[in-house]
Design a protein around this motif. Structure first.
Motif, PDB file in Angstrom:
ATOM      1  N   VAL A 210       0.757  -1.224   0.042  1.00 23.16           N
ATOM      2  CA  VAL A 210      -0.035  -0.046  -0.062  1.00 23.16           C
ATOM      3  C   VAL A 210       1.018   1.389  -0.230  1.00 23.16           C
ATOM      4  CG1 VAL A 210      -1.762   1.545   1.383  1.00 23.16           C
ATOM      5  CG2 VAL A 210      -1.885  -1.133   0.973  1.00 23.16           C
ATOM      6  N   ARG A 211       1.963   1.323   1.004  1.00 25.48           N
ATOM      7  CA  ARG A 211       2.813   2.494   0.846  1.00 25.48           C
ATOM      8  C   ARG A 211       3.707   2.760  -0.456  1.00 25.48           C
ATOM      9  NH1 ARG A 211       4.334  -0.020   5.663  1.00 25.48           N
ATOM     10  NH2 ARG A 211       6.251  -0.287   4.731  1.00 25.48           N
ATOM     11  N   PHE A 212       3.885   1.722  -1.151  1.00 26.87           N
ATOM     12  CA  PHE A 212       4.485   1.756  -2.433  1.00 26.87           C
ATOM     13  C   PHE A 212       3.696   2.151  -3.329  1.00 26.87           C
ATOM     14  CE2 PHE A 212       8.103  -1.770  -1.781  1.00 26.87           C
ATOM     15  CZ  PHE A 212       8.628  -0.861  -0.899  1.00 26.87           C
ATOM     16  N   TYR A 213       2.449   1.714  -3.200  1.00 30.71           N
ATOM     17  CA  TYR A 213       1.409   2.164  -4.285  1.00 30.71           C
ATOM     18  C   TYR A 213       0.998   3.789  -4.021  1.00 30.71           C
ATOM     19  CZ  TYR A 213      -3.193   2.678  -6.455  1.00 30.71           C
ATOM     20  OH  TYR A 213      -4.346   3.114  -7.194  1.00 30.71           O
ATOM     21  N   GLN A 214       1.066   3.952  -2.686  1.00 31.15           N
ATOM     22  CA  GLN A 214       0.874   5.586  -2.534  1.00 31.15           C
ATOM     23  C   GLN A 214       1.904   6.259  -3.218  1.00 31.15           C
ATOM     24  OE1 GLN A 214       0.476   5.515   1.798  1.00 31.15           O
ATOM     25  NE2 GLN A 214      -1.823   5.384   1.813  1.00 31.15           N
ATOM     26  N   ALA A 215       3.111   5.809  -3.096  1.00 34.01           N
ATOM     27  CA  ALA A 215       4.339   6.613  -3.662  1.00 34.01           C
ATOM     28  C   ALA A 215       4.126   6.770  -5.161  1.00 34.01           C
ATOM     29  CB  ALA A 215       5.688   5.986  -3.322  1.00 34.01           C
ATOM     30  N   GLN A 216       3.674   5.700  -5.662  1.00 41.83           N
ATOM     31  CA  GLN A 216       3.310   5.626  -7.209  1.00 41.83           C
ATOM     32  C   GLN A 216       2.293   6.501  -7.446  1.00 41.83           C
ATOM     33  OE1 GLN A 216       4.754   3.892  -9.826  1.00 41.83           O
ATOM     34  NE2 GLN A 216       3.019   4.023 -11.518  1.00 41.83           N
ATOM     35  N   CYS A 217       1.223   6.548  -6.563  1.00 47.22           N
ATOM     36  CA  CYS A 217       0.127   7.522  -7.043  1.00 47.22           C
ATOM     37  C   CYS A 217       0.774   9.023  -6.836  1.00 47.22           C
ATOM     38  CB  CYS A 217      -1.263   7.356  -6.033  1.00 47.22           C
ATOM     39  SG  CYS A 217      -1.728   5.843  -6.673  1.00 47.22           S
ATOM     40  N   LEU A 218       1.516   9.297  -5.683  1.00 44.94           N
ATOM     41  CA  LEU A 218       2.159  10.664  -5.702  1.00 44.94           C
ATOM     42  C   LEU A 218       2.868  11.249  -7.131  1.00 44.94           C
ATOM     43  CD1 LEU A 218       2.770  13.086  -3.753  1.00 44.94           C
ATOM     44  CD2 LEU A 218       4.790  11.834  -3.133  1.00 44.94           C
TER      45      LEU A 218
END
Length: 309
Positions: A210-218
């Motif tokens: 989830v954190r990696f996905y949030q970084a991708q979305c950022l």
């Protein structure tokens, strides 16, 4: 007019002036809407009528980068005023990129301070130089890597620990990481959360994903916001944005974020696909990735590395 004619001739030379024996390695373009093979010129005619064109690439593919230079020139010939937007540069180096484009900063200083990607010289410098020669704005669209890394380690809350100028300008003002098709595809690309191990291990792996996905979305949110701001600064100018294919495939990622900001904008997606044999490329295998699929010859292990240009 002299410069424009010279650039057009250069582009045509790349596409058309090779021996007949090498023509099978030229890009092939599939128009997904028309369900037909078309020429590069026909695709450029159509793309010039869009407000924003996303070009999704494989970062390490030389044939893709050669095509990208031709595409920028071809659309520019037709659209006239083009904004070049790049994932490959981060927002905090925008002033340096601006100064370099007008000759105020030398190439050596620019390379030393702008954190260019390792393949910049051969693959992205031609885009920057072509835009600079025409006095087109160049947008450093991406979020600085330290901010994305902070989110990958600590989630969205990590942005609250950064100084205000970083949070308010270098990262998108709006952060959103909705689950859905994009999250599913991201999980598949990352290998998903492992099912082996104890419950605690599985939960930790899921939280990390989830954190990696949030970084991708950022990154997606920041690039979309950068494009939006650029269009506000230069109304009516066409945008050609280059990013890794995952950011724009299937109109997800950055495309989805930009469409939310600019619901009336006409947005086209071009997916550049390296394949072993362009004459045998099957568009059905890549259905839905973009409005246009551009098949280019994939590099072979025996091919020598390209020299910097």
């Amino acid at each position: 007019m002299h410069l424009r004619s010279g650039l057009a001739a250069f582009a045509l030379a790349i596409l058309l002036a090779r021996p007949l024996a090498a023509q099978q390695a030229e890009p092939r373009v599939w128009d997904a809407g028309a369900r037909a093979w078309v020429g590069v010129g026909a695709m450029a005619d159509a793309l010039a009528r869009y407000d924003v064109v996303f070009v999704g690439e494989q970062h390490d593919d030389p044939a893709t980068h050669r095509f990208e230079a031709v595409l920028l020139d071809s659309v520019g010939q037709r659209a006239g005023h083009v904004l070049l937007s790049l994932e490959m540069f981060e927002r905090d180096v925008q002033p340096l990129l601006d100064d370099h484009a007008i000759g105020r900063v030398t190439d050596s200083v620019f390379l030393a301070r702008s954190r260019p990607w390792p393949n910049y010289a051969g693959d992205y410098r031609p885009l920057v130089r072509a835009a600079a020669a025409r006095r087109w704005p160049i947008v450093a669209a991406n979020v600085p890597r330290p901010l994305a890394s902070a989110v990958s380690r600590g989630g969205w809350a990590a942005l609250d620990t950064l100084p205000d100028p970083h949070r308010r300008w270098y990262a998108a003002q709006r952060q959103c990481a909705p689950e859905g098709e994009y999250f599913r595809r991201f999980g598949e690309a990352m290998g998903g959360a492992p099912s082996h191990g104890g419950q605690a291990d599985t939960a930790a792996a899921s939280a990390m994903l989830v954190r990696f996905y949030q970084a991708q979305c950022l990154k997606d949110e920041t690039m979309a916001e950068s494009i939006d701001r650029a269009r506000q600064a230069w109304p009516g100018w066409k945008v050609i944005h280059y990013n890794g294919a995952f950011h724009s495939d299937h109109r997800l990622g950055t495309v989805e974020r930009l469409a939310r900001r600019l619901p009336s904008a006409r947005i086209a997606v071009v997916a550049v696909v390296p394949v072993p044999d362009v004459t045998a490329a099957d568009p059905a295998e890549h259905a839905g990735r973009g409005d246009y699929l551009v098949f280019v010859p994939a590099p072979t292990e025996a091919a020598p590395a390209e020299a910097s240009q």
